[in-house]
Scaffold this active site. Sequence first.
Site, PDB file in Angstrom:
ATOM      1  N   PHE A 213       0.910  -1.267   0.052  1.00 24.63           N
ATOM      2  CA  PHE A 213      -0.255  -0.013  -0.046  1.00 24.63           C
ATOM      3  C   PHE A 213       0.894   1.117   0.079  1.00 24.63           C
ATOM      4  CE2 PHE A 213      -2.719   3.341   1.664  1.00 24.63           C
ATOM      5  CZ  PHE A 213      -3.821   3.161   0.839  1.00 24.63           C
TER       6      PHE A 213
ATOM      7  N   ASP B  23       8.822   2.928   2.638  1.00 27.40           N
ATOM      8  CA  ASP B  23       7.514   3.858   2.651  1.00 27.40           C
ATOM      9  C   ASP B  23       7.394   3.625   4.067  1.00 27.40           C
ATOM     10  OD1 ASP B  23       5.260   4.948   3.052  1.00 27.40           O
ATOM     11  OD2 ASP B  23       4.398   3.995   0.914  1.00 27.40           O
TER      12      ASP B  23
ATOM     13  N   LYS C  27       1.562  10.150   8.009  1.00 28.42           N
ATOM     14  CA  LYS C  27       0.702   9.900   9.054  1.00 28.42           C
ATOM     15  C   LYS C  27       0.804  10.697  10.391  1.00 28.42           C
ATOM     16  CE  LYS C  27      -1.933   6.185   7.099  1.00 28.42           C
ATOM     17  NZ  LYS C  27      -1.506   5.633   5.863  1.00 28.42           N
TER      18      LYS C  27
END
Length: 388
Positions: free
Chosen positions: A128, A213, A242
């Site tokens: 993702f 990532d 985030k």
Amino acid sequence: MSYLANNYNRRKISFKSGKGSFLYSSKGIKYLDFIQGIAVNSLGHSNPYLNKALSYQSKKVWHVSNAFEIPEGEKLAKRLSKNSFAQHVIFQNSGAEATEVAIKVARKYFYTKKKFDKNRILCIKNSFHGRTLAAIHASGSKKMTEGFGPKIPGFDHFIFGNHESLKKSITKKTAAVMVEPIMGEGGVKVIPKWCLKGLRKICDEKNILLICDEVQSGVGRSGKLFAFEHSGIRPDIVPIAKGIGGGFPLGAVLMNKKVSIGMTPGSHGSTFGGNPLAMSIGNAVLDKVLKKNFLKGVQKISNYFLRELKKIKKEYPELIKEVRGVGLLIGIQLYEDQTKFIQNLEKNRLLVTKAAENVIRILPPLNVKKSEVDLSIKIIKKVCKQYK
Ligand SMILES: *Cc1c(COP(=O)(O)O)cnc(C)c1O
């Protein structure tokens, strides 16, 4: 009817306020929130220190264009670099933007080196990296890309944990390998330390850049500032998002000096990316996360939480397949679909979220208290009992 498009499967709860680990619904119910906006509110809801930083900066200046110097951004970039492998940072507003910029940096690096064919990005199948057109094709997930053709070229995929598949997928055209050190959405699957080390070695041998990532795993979530630190490697490019804004939209791409040579004036830009308001909040988040013993605290509570969850697994070996995770990115994998279990936790006032492969994902704020972890354990045990 709702005027919002139907692209989310929303739970029928809304909240009027939050404080630390707790959320208060509009019906007056108090929930223990171990989603925290999916690993976003790293310091919990309505953190007084972040409130102060937001309020202070909001009265000075919110936004100026990147056509000007932004001292708050200089400061945040310096702190992120000094505490990592990086020498340069580009700020964005979200995770998908950050992963896209990571790809741009990698491609531009080889272009600058006149290796015009070296532009393919190798990713883990069903990983993702966000929901923009490039990011969904980077993920290689049928579910996410279906209906959004034509396919964006330039991405190859290998199977998680399959060394042969990795070796076969690397070609002379591979510019970068992009992996999540801990696959969040993918089911809290951790890339073992020796694998990440091996991957770094392969990348070095074949002149390939390594992108980690860390949009979900970064900024203390793993118990270290970045998850790649657990394996002792140095990546070339790291997108984060985030946790760094503590709830304010903020993304960033960290890179080493070598790969940043392509990012010359005009090569990339963002209207909102790195504005003074976002930068001040990012700095306030780092004030807390970089504080002495803060990350030790995350590791300590994580060890305790994992130990308690593993005890529950032992008690319910037919229900729970595995308890796994690093730091406060924790997954409980069930043998069956986890939807019902999560609903039952919600009925008992504990909010957690899904990940792939029947995983219940638990993401407390990084400053969670032991009493709050104990409360969650109590609720999880209670729900497990219903399955006996
Ligand atoms: C959430 C996430 C993204 C996308 O972030 P957005 O802010 O939703 O665009 C990218 N990569 C990883 C690993 C993520 O967990």
